[in-house]
Design an enzyme around this catalytic site. Structure first.
Site, PDB file in Angstrom:
ATOM      1  N   GLN A   1       0.851  -1.191   0.000  1.00  0.00           N
ATOM      2  CA  GLN A   1       0.000   0.000   0.000  1.00  0.00           C
ATOM      3  C   GLN A   1       0.887   1.241   0.000  1.00  0.00           C
ATOM      4  O   GLN A   1       1.959   1.234   0.572  1.00  0.00           O
ATOM      5  CB  GLN A   1      -0.861  -0.028   1.270  1.00  0.00           C
ATOM      6  CG  GLN A   1      -1.908   1.058   1.361  1.00  0.00           C
ATOM      7  CD  GLN A   1      -2.671   0.969   2.685  1.00  0.00           C
ATOM      8  OE1 GLN A   1      -2.514   0.019   3.440  1.00  0.00           O
ATOM      9  NE2 GLN A   1      -3.491   1.961   2.957  1.00  0.00           N
TER      10      GLN A   1
ATOM     11  N   SER B   1       5.367  -5.318   2.701  1.00  0.00           N
ATOM     12  CA  SER B   1       4.244  -5.083   3.619  1.00  0.00           C
ATOM     13  C   SER B   1       3.017  -5.888   3.195  1.00  0.00           C
ATOM     14  O   SER B   1       3.052  -7.116   3.179  1.00  0.00           O
ATOM     15  CB  SER B   1       3.961  -3.580   3.700  1.00  0.00           C
ATOM     16  OG  SER B   1       2.982  -3.295   4.655  1.00  0.00           O
ATOM     17  N   LEU B   2       1.950  -5.231   2.781  1.00  0.00           N
ATOM     18  CA  LEU B   2       0.764  -5.932   2.278  1.00  0.00           C
ATOM     19  C   LEU B   2       1.138  -6.949   1.197  1.00  0.00           C
ATOM     20  O   LEU B   2       0.574  -8.043   1.125  1.00  0.00           O
ATOM     21  CB  LEU B   2      -0.219  -4.907   1.702  1.00  0.00           C
ATOM     22  CG  LEU B   2      -1.219  -5.425   0.667  1.00  0.00           C
ATOM     23  CD1 LEU B   2      -2.284  -6.276   1.333  1.00  0.00           C
ATOM     24  CD2 LEU B   2      -1.821  -4.298  -0.122  1.00  0.00           C
TER      25      LEU B   2
ATOM     26  N   ARG C   1      -7.317  -7.631   7.401  1.00  0.00           N
ATOM     27  CA  ARG C   1      -6.125  -6.835   7.745  1.00  0.00           C
ATOM     28  C   ARG C   1      -6.366  -5.351   7.508  1.00  0.00           C
ATOM     29  O   ARG C   1      -6.086  -4.498   8.361  1.00  0.00           O
ATOM     30  CB  ARG C   1      -4.934  -7.331   6.912  1.00  0.00           C
ATOM     31  CG  ARG C   1      -3.596  -6.638   7.199  1.00  0.00           C
ATOM     32  CD  ARG C   1      -2.540  -7.205   6.241  1.00  0.00           C
ATOM     33  NE  ARG C   1      -1.178  -6.805   6.554  1.00  0.00           N
ATOM     34  CZ  ARG C   1      -0.570  -5.728   6.060  1.00  0.00           C
ATOM     35  NH1 ARG C   1      -1.223  -4.912   5.232  1.00  0.00           N
ATOM     36  NH2 ARG C   1       0.687  -5.449   6.384  1.00  0.00           N
TER      37      ARG C   1
ATOM     38  N   HIS D   1       3.295  -0.686  10.854  1.00  0.00           N
ATOM     39  CA  HIS D   1       4.537  -1.354  11.281  1.00  0.00           C
ATOM     40  C   HIS D   1       5.078  -0.758  12.579  1.00  0.00           C
ATOM     41  O   HIS D   1       6.266  -0.457  12.686  1.00  0.00           O
ATOM     42  CB  HIS D   1       5.573  -1.319  10.146  1.00  0.00           C
ATOM     43  CG  HIS D   1       5.018  -1.830   8.853  1.00  0.00           C
ATOM     44  ND1 HIS D   1       4.556  -3.127   8.723  1.00  0.00           N
ATOM     45  CD2 HIS D   1       4.788  -1.219   7.657  1.00  0.00           C
ATOM     46  CE1 HIS D   1       4.086  -3.280   7.489  1.00  0.00           C
ATOM     47  NE2 HIS D   1       4.201  -2.148   6.838  1.00  0.00           N
TER      48      HIS D   1
ATOM     49  N   GLN E   1       4.848  -8.676  10.954  1.00  0.00           N
ATOM     50  CA  GLN E   1       5.139  -7.517  10.102  1.00  0.00           C
ATOM     51  C   GLN E   1       4.154  -6.371  10.292  1.00  0.00           C
ATOM     52  O   GLN E   1       4.422  -5.246   9.901  1.00  0.00           O
ATOM     53  CB  GLN E   1       5.227  -7.939   8.630  1.00  0.00           C
ATOM     54  CG  GLN E   1       3.986  -8.644   8.100  1.00  0.00           C
ATOM     55  CD  GLN E   1       3.331  -7.886   6.964  1.00  0.00           C
ATOM     56  OE1 GLN E   1       2.744  -6.832   7.192  1.00  0.00           O
ATOM     57  NE2 GLN E   1       3.416  -8.409   5.767  1.00  0.00           N
TER      58      GLN E   1
END
Length: 317
Positions: free
Chosen positions: A13, A96-97, A121, A205, A254
């Protein structure tokens, strides 16, 4: 081509998404349409309308943006798998995502479960942002060691954290609004070239996302994960993970811990990867690879014309 080691990498993202992304794939390939339709049924969201018509303001909300990028990335991945079955990654990773997309590409996380998990999420992280007003900033020109010195100088361990170690000289911090305000001053004093506040929903994060991590873990515990079809470099360790329980743990870690993207890419280089395919919207990861100075080539695959590049690669090797 088959003798060369390839990596499939997937965006997260941020700067990647846009209204209309993957519409050309949707229009041309049945497998892309099926991907959108299955995800829409699971989530109850008309993803075709959201992604192709927007508005961008709605698409950019964390609870919609994450599922949109995941579905678009998987749709493009499935087209590649269908059209170029000989293209098989030696290792996968996602920023990340994008790590959830990578888990699907590696065969670990079935798409239907991935949709469920990613949709949860995004929703849970959006909620955590609303519960804990917070933000992020990118600091340019400091090493990881210097960034840690900045944290030490500020001395607010409950207000400021390292969020992303993306590439040399680019470090993202997460924090409370007052923590980030202090960072803007102190990082410059410590030698940063630039400090830029990011337009994000909250402190991704970081421990401020703990409520989202806890609830997502409850969801993940009951899901059946499969053994990986290839190697999988993961964000919070920056290493290739092969143990199933570790993979499960790190998909949750994460959310609250530092993303070590540069380490993931360096791990792939150690594996002998010479070709990187960024699959999904945008070209952020290709840009990071340039700054990491990877050996070999990075190809961003996010439009139909990019398939011609793959075709040329397949036919000339």
């Amino acid at each position: 081509m088959t003798s060369e080691k390839m990596a499939f990498i997937f965006p997260g993202q941020g700067e990647s998404h846009s209204v209309g992304m993957a519409q050309d794939f949707y229009n041309q390939f049945e497998v892309a349409r099926e991907t959108f339709e299955e995800a829409s049924q699971i989530t109850g969201v008309d993803l075709k309308q959201l992604i192709f018509d927007g508005p961008l303001e709605t698409l950019s909300k964390t609870n919609y943006c994450q599922i949109a990028i995941y579905v678009v990335s998987v749709a493009i991945l499935r087209v590649i798998q269908q059209q170029f079955p000989t293209l098989k990654p030696h290792v996968v990773a996602g920023l990340s995502l994008g790590e959830y997309t990578a888990a699907t590409a590696a065969g670990i996380l079935p798409f239907s479960l991935g949709v469920e998990l990613v949709f949860a999420r995004g929703t849970l992280m959006q909620r955590a942002c609303e519960e804990n007003p917070s933000t992020m900033a990118v600091v340019l020109g400091l090493s990881e060691e210097q960034a840690l010195d900045v944290l030490k100088a500020i001395g607010r361990p409950n207000d400021l954290w390292l969020a992303n170690l993306n590439c040399p000289g680019q470090i993202v911090f997460s924090g409370t609004k007052s923590g980030i305000e202090e960072l803007l001053v102190v990082a410059k004093e410590k030698g940063a070239k630039r400090v830029l506040p990011l337009n994000v929903a909250g402190a991704f994060h970081s421990p401020l996302m703990q409520s989202a991590a806890n609830q997502l873990q409850e969801k993940l515990v009951g899901m059946q994960l499969s053994l990986p079809l290839c190697k999988f470099a993961m964000n919070s360790s920056g290493h290739i993970e092969e143990d199933q329980s570790n993979v499960r743990k790190q998909l949750i870690n994460q959310i609250t811990q530092t993303v070590r993207w540069q380490s993931c890419i360096e791990e792939m280089r150690k594996e002998g990867v010479t070709k990187f395919f960024e699959i999904g919207p945008g070209k952020v990861l290709a840009g990071l690879n340039k700054r990491i100075k990877v050996d070999g080539d990075t190809y961003s695959i996010n439009s139909l014309k990019d398939l011609d590049v793959l075709q040329n690669l397949v036919t000339t090797h």
